[in-house]
Design an enzyme around this catalytic site. Structure first.
Site, PDB file in Angstrom:
ATOM      1  N   ILE A   1     -64.096  -9.546 -17.430  1.00 22.70           N
ATOM      2  CA  ILE A   1     -65.132 -10.479 -16.968  1.00 22.70           C
ATOM      3  C   ILE A   1     -66.464 -10.177 -17.644  1.00 22.70           C
ATOM      4  O   ILE A   1     -67.136 -11.081 -18.154  1.00 22.70           O
ATOM      5  CB  ILE A   1     -65.286 -10.385 -15.423  1.00 22.70           C
TER       6      ILE A   1
ATOM      7  N   VAL B   1     -62.826 -16.875 -12.839  1.00 17.23           N
ATOM      8  CA  VAL B   1     -62.144 -17.414 -14.028  1.00 17.23           C
ATOM      9  C   VAL B   1     -60.689 -16.954 -14.124  1.00 17.23           C
ATOM     10  O   VAL B   1     -60.338 -15.863 -13.699  1.00 17.23           O
ATOM     11  CB  VAL B   1     -62.899 -17.017 -15.309  1.00 17.23           C
TER      12      VAL B   1
ATOM     13  N   LYS C   1     -64.806 -15.549  -2.279  1.00 20.03           N
ATOM     14  CA  LYS C   1     -63.921 -15.089  -3.357  1.00 20.03           C
ATOM     15  C   LYS C   1     -62.612 -14.537  -2.781  1.00 20.03           C
ATOM     16  O   LYS C   1     -61.509 -14.840  -3.270  1.00 20.03           O
ATOM     17  CB  LYS C   1     -64.650 -14.023  -4.178  1.00 20.03           C
TER      18      LYS C   1
ATOM     19  N   ASN D   1     -58.522 -16.184  -3.313  1.00 21.49           N
ATOM     20  CA  ASN D   1     -57.320 -15.484  -3.781  1.00 21.49           C
ATOM     21  C   ASN D   1     -56.313 -15.262  -2.657  1.00 21.49           C
ATOM     22  O   ASN D   1     -55.100 -15.284  -2.894  1.00 21.49           O
ATOM     23  CB  ASN D   1     -57.709 -14.171  -4.475  1.00 21.49           C
TER      24      ASN D   1
ATOM     25  N   HIS E   1     -44.229 -35.705  -1.077  1.00 23.05           N
ATOM     26  CA  HIS E   1     -45.064 -36.123   0.056  1.00 23.05           C
ATOM     27  C   HIS E   1     -46.534 -36.049  -0.375  1.00 23.05           C
ATOM     28  O   HIS E   1     -46.942 -35.060  -0.991  1.00 23.05           O
ATOM     29  CB  HIS E   1     -44.802 -35.180   1.242  1.00 23.05           C
TER      30      HIS E   1
ATOM     31  N   ARG F   1     -49.227 -35.294   1.016  1.00 21.53           N
ATOM     32  CA  ARG F   1     -50.094 -34.220   1.528  1.00 21.53           C
ATOM     33  C   ARG F   1     -49.418 -32.850   1.491  1.00 21.53           C
ATOM     34  O   ARG F   1     -49.795 -31.948   2.216  1.00 21.53           O
ATOM     35  CB  ARG F   1     -50.555 -34.559   2.960  1.00 21.53           C
TER      36      ARG F   1
ATOM     37  N   CYS G   1     -55.762  -9.352  -9.186  1.00 22.58           N
ATOM     38  CA  CYS G   1     -56.630 -10.073  -8.238  1.00 22.58           C
ATOM     39  C   CYS G   1     -55.876 -10.521  -6.997  1.00 22.58           C
ATOM     40  O   CYS G   1     -56.167 -10.086  -5.890  1.00 22.58           O
ATOM     41  CB  CYS G   1     -57.224 -11.289  -8.937  1.00 22.58           C
TER      42      CYS G   1
ATOM     43  N   PHE H   1     -47.246 -10.275 -16.339  1.00 22.76           N
ATOM     44  CA  PHE H   1     -47.419 -10.571 -14.912  1.00 22.76           C
ATOM     45  C   PHE H   1     -47.451 -12.058 -14.609  1.00 22.76           C
ATOM     46  O   PHE H   1     -47.315 -12.473 -13.466  1.00 22.76           O
ATOM     47  CB  PHE H   1     -48.629  -9.811 -14.323  1.00 22.76           C
TER      48      PHE H   1
HETATM   49  N1  SAJ Z   1     -47.721 -16.994  -9.163  1.00 23.80           N
HETATM   50  C1  SAJ Z   1     -46.533 -17.388  -8.555  1.00 23.80           C
HETATM   51  N2  SAJ Z   1     -46.383 -18.705  -8.219  1.00 23.80           N
HETATM   52  C2  SAJ Z   1     -47.349 -19.626  -8.473  1.00 23.80           C
HETATM   53  C3  SAJ Z   1     -48.566 -19.216  -9.076  1.00 23.80           C
HETATM   54  C4  SAJ Z   1     -48.725 -17.879  -9.411  1.00 23.80           C
HETATM   55  O1  SAJ Z   1     -45.625 -16.580  -8.307  1.00 23.80           O
HETATM   56  O2  SAJ Z   1     -47.120 -20.813  -8.155  1.00 23.80           O
HETATM   57  C5  SAJ Z   1     -47.898 -15.567  -9.524  1.00 23.80           C
HETATM   58  C6  SAJ Z   1     -48.113 -15.341 -11.025  1.00 23.80           C
HETATM   59  O3  SAJ Z   1     -46.893 -15.307 -11.724  1.00 23.80           O
HETATM   60  C7  SAJ Z   1     -48.829 -14.000 -11.020  1.00 23.80           C
HETATM   61  C8  SAJ Z   1     -49.684 -14.064  -9.746  1.00 23.80           C
HETATM   62  O4  SAJ Z   1     -49.113 -15.094  -8.946  1.00 23.80           O
HETATM   63  O5  SAJ Z   1     -47.904 -12.927 -10.908  1.00 23.80           O
HETATM   64  C9  SAJ Z   1     -51.146 -14.341  -9.988  1.00 23.80           C
HETATM   65  O6  SAJ Z   1     -51.313 -15.333 -10.986  1.00 23.80           O
HETATM   66  P1  SAJ Z   1     -52.363 -16.529 -10.866  1.00 23.80           P
HETATM   67  O7  SAJ Z   1     -52.236 -17.397 -12.046  1.00 23.80           O
HETATM   68  O8  SAJ Z   1     -52.213 -17.210  -9.532  1.00 23.80           O
HETATM   69  O9  SAJ Z   1     -53.786 -15.815 -10.786  1.00 23.80           O
HETATM   70  P2  SAJ Z   1     -54.599 -14.695 -11.631  1.00 23.80           P
HETATM   71  O10 SAJ Z   1     -54.412 -13.380 -10.950  1.00 23.80           O
HETATM   72  O11 SAJ Z   1     -54.316 -14.763 -13.085  1.00 23.80           O
HETATM   73  O12 SAJ Z   1     -56.120 -15.232 -11.391  1.00 23.80           O
HETATM   74  C10 SAJ Z   1     -56.598 -15.451 -10.061  1.00 23.80           C
HETATM   75  C11 SAJ Z   1     -57.254 -16.834 -10.009  1.00 23.80           C
HETATM   76  N3  SAJ Z   1     -57.512 -17.234  -8.610  1.00 23.80           N
HETATM   77  C12 SAJ Z   1     -57.063 -18.403  -8.110  1.00 23.80           C
HETATM   78  O13 SAJ Z   1     -56.428 -19.204  -8.747  1.00 23.80           O
HETATM   79  C13 SAJ Z   1     -57.428 -18.678  -6.685  1.00 23.80           C
HETATM   80  C14 SAJ Z   1     -58.555 -16.818 -10.797  1.00 23.80           C
HETATM   81  O14 SAJ Z   1     -59.265 -18.045 -10.665  1.00 23.80           O
HETATM   82  C15 SAJ Z   1     -59.456 -15.663 -10.316  1.00 23.80           C
HETATM   83  O15 SAJ Z   1     -60.689 -15.595 -11.038  1.00 23.80           O
HETATM   84  C16 SAJ Z   1     -58.691 -14.373 -10.562  1.00 23.80           C
HETATM   85  O16 SAJ Z   1     -57.503 -14.413  -9.737  1.00 23.80           O
HETATM   86  C17 SAJ Z   1     -59.591 -13.205 -10.181  1.00 23.80           C
HETATM   87  O17 SAJ Z   1     -60.190 -12.601 -11.096  1.00 23.80           O
HETATM   88  O18 SAJ Z   1     -59.787 -12.959  -8.982  1.00 23.80           O
END
Ligand code: SAJ
Length: 427
Positions: free
Chosen positions: A14, A167, A218, A222, A256, A258, A272, A337
């Site tokens: 970041i 981000v 924040k 997450n 659906h 919603r 995160c 990951f």
């Molecule tokens: N994942 C799933 N199923 C999904 C989506 C994701 O299993 O439908 C898994 C991914 O494979 C991964 C994990 O979740 O292992 C996290 O991946 P991600 O793409 O959801 O998120 P990060 O960790 O790369 O980034 C997140 C983001 N937060 C949100 O989308 C709410 C990002 O915007 C934040 O800035 C970041 O965390 C952070 O720095 O906190």
């Protein structure tokens, strides 16, 4: 107010893009990091992390003289703190991880030495509620000659705010500009000063709140994603038991207007989503029952996948009675990951692959098209293989990450294999 010199403390995923972004707008930026290797790389116009477009930005910023890195703080008009907030080591499997704020404390102590009246200090690191006030208290402890918002409100010499980063890794350069920012000043003047700083490059809205709400916002973002993924992961386990294709089920339910269910997978990784919910749970353990359960559901998923592979091995051996486990070859597809990145840290796919490697198969092949070489620590455990070789050699295929490169694999060539598909690519 004018913020001509900006110091970014912590030049990681970041901090470095943020520093480069200010420098691209011709602000004088001083980057501070304790890692001499990172400092040297940046001063040579190079980057020590992987993020699209960042290399070009940093090179230009350094070449044009707007960005410089060092290990010790120097005076500036605004300080942005973007250091890690990991967990403290857990005592046992059932204990709740506690946040480790020591990096923020050291950053605050370092910055305190060079603070002057009128400066702004922004905490960007994802933090438990109350950390910004704590950081301000640490600064005040070091500098009794200056006044801070917790004692002097709007009249304080130093302005303090929490503005969490939001981000998505892999899209940082675009999202830094386009995303809205939550601006949590300890007072209104603190918020207004922060907006002035971010408006240097942020095109999204800068929405003002207080520091505690910004911290919680924040963590909420997450945690919301973690809870949603846990729902998808739980559905995948239920569907497996009921012999239903979870991918088809989710597609149908999402028709659906919603309903918008996320995708199941091998577990939740990264630095995160699998971490931040614990910052809520550790502060309010009795109140965070759903958030806690979601963490447990997601943390359990890799183990469930490993059990599925063991069942598949048993099935293979019962059909091939002349063979033992030492004759079985298993191939794991994906180590990162999440899709289309090369980041192996906190990866459930990597954890599963490493655990499977302990089972003494004939061969355990790992396919990860986004890396050319395994980190040294993994060399003795895993063999990196191409998709083609893994498909032809292996008896059991385990799909762990839905990389784009796996989506175009020919399904006909895997017909006679036993498949564990955690991402629904081969379903
Ligand atoms: N994942 C799933 N199923 C999904 C989506 C994701 O299993 O439908 C898994 C991914 O494979 C991964 C994990 O979740 O292992 C996290 O991946 P991600 O793409 O959801 O998120 P990060 O960790 O790369 O980034 C997140 C983001 N937060 C949100 O989308 C709410 C990002 O915007 C934040 O800035 C970041 O965390 C952070 O720095 O906190």
């Amino acid at each position: 107010m004018s913020f001509n010199t900006i110091s970014v403390v912590g030049l990681g995923y970041i901090g470095l893009p943020t520093a480069a972004m200010f420098a691209s707008k011709e602000k004088k930026v001083i980057g501070i990091d304790v890692n001499q290797h990172a400092v040297d790389a940046i001063n040579a116009g190079k980057i020590h992390i992987v993020e699209p477009e960042l290399d070009v930005m940093v090179k230009r910023a350094v070449d044009e003289g707007f960005l410089r890195a060092t290990t010790s703080p120097e005076p500036a008009d605004a300080f942005l703190i973007a250091v890690p907030t990991p967990f403290l080591p857990i005592k046992d499997q059932d204990s709740i991880p506690e946040p480790d704020l020591s990096y923020i404390k050291s950053a605050a102590k370092a910055v305190a030495k060079v603070l002057k009246k009128g400066d702004l200090v922004i905490l960007e690191s994802t933090s438990p509620v109350g950390t910004t006030e704590q950081m301000s208290a640490w600064l005040a402890e070091e500098r009794s000659d200056l006044s801070f918002p917790q004692t002097h409100g709007e009249d304080s010499d130093i302005r303090i705010a929490h503005c969490p980063e939001r981000v998505l890794p892999g899209h940082v350069v675009r999202e830094l500009v386009e995303n809205d920012r939550v601006i949590g000043g300890m007072t209104n003047k603190c918020s207004q000063a922060s907006i002035e700083v971010y408006k240097t490059f942020v095109e999204g809205d800068c929405v003002v709140t207080n520091a505690r709400t910004a911290e919680m916002a924040k963590l909420t973002e997450n945690s919301s994603r973690d809870v949603s993924i846990a729902f998808a992961n739980e559905l995948s386990i239920i569907c497996d038991k009921l012999d239903i294709d979870v991918w088809e089920l989710i597609n149908l339910a999402n028709l659906h207007p919603r309903v918008n269910i996320l995708q199941p997978g091998p577990g939740v990784g990264g630095h995160c989503i699998a971490v931040d919910p614990w910052f809520i749970i550790s502060k309010t353990p009795n109140e965070s029952r759903l958030i806690h359960t979601a963490r447990q559901v997601n943390d359990h998923k890799p183990q469930w996948v490993i059990e599925k592979v063991k069942l598949a091995v048993a099935e293979f051996l019962s059909k091939n009675q002349n063979k033992t486990i030492k004759d079985v070859t298993v191939a794991c597809f994906g180590l990162a990951f999440k899709p289309d990145i090369d980041d192996l840290r906190e990866s459930p796919a990597l954890y599963i692959t490493k655990e499977l490697a302990k089972l003494n198969f004939a061969k355990l092949l790992a396919v990860e098209p986004n890396i050319v070489k395994l980190p040294e620590s993994l060399n003795s455990t895993l063999v990196l293989s191409s998709s083609d070789l893994a498909i032809s050699d292996a008896d059991i295929l385990v799909m762990l990450v839905d990389h784009k490169k796996f989506k175009c694999l020919d399904k006909n060539v895997i017909n006679n294999k036993i498949i564990i598909d955690t991402k629904g690519l081969w379903a």
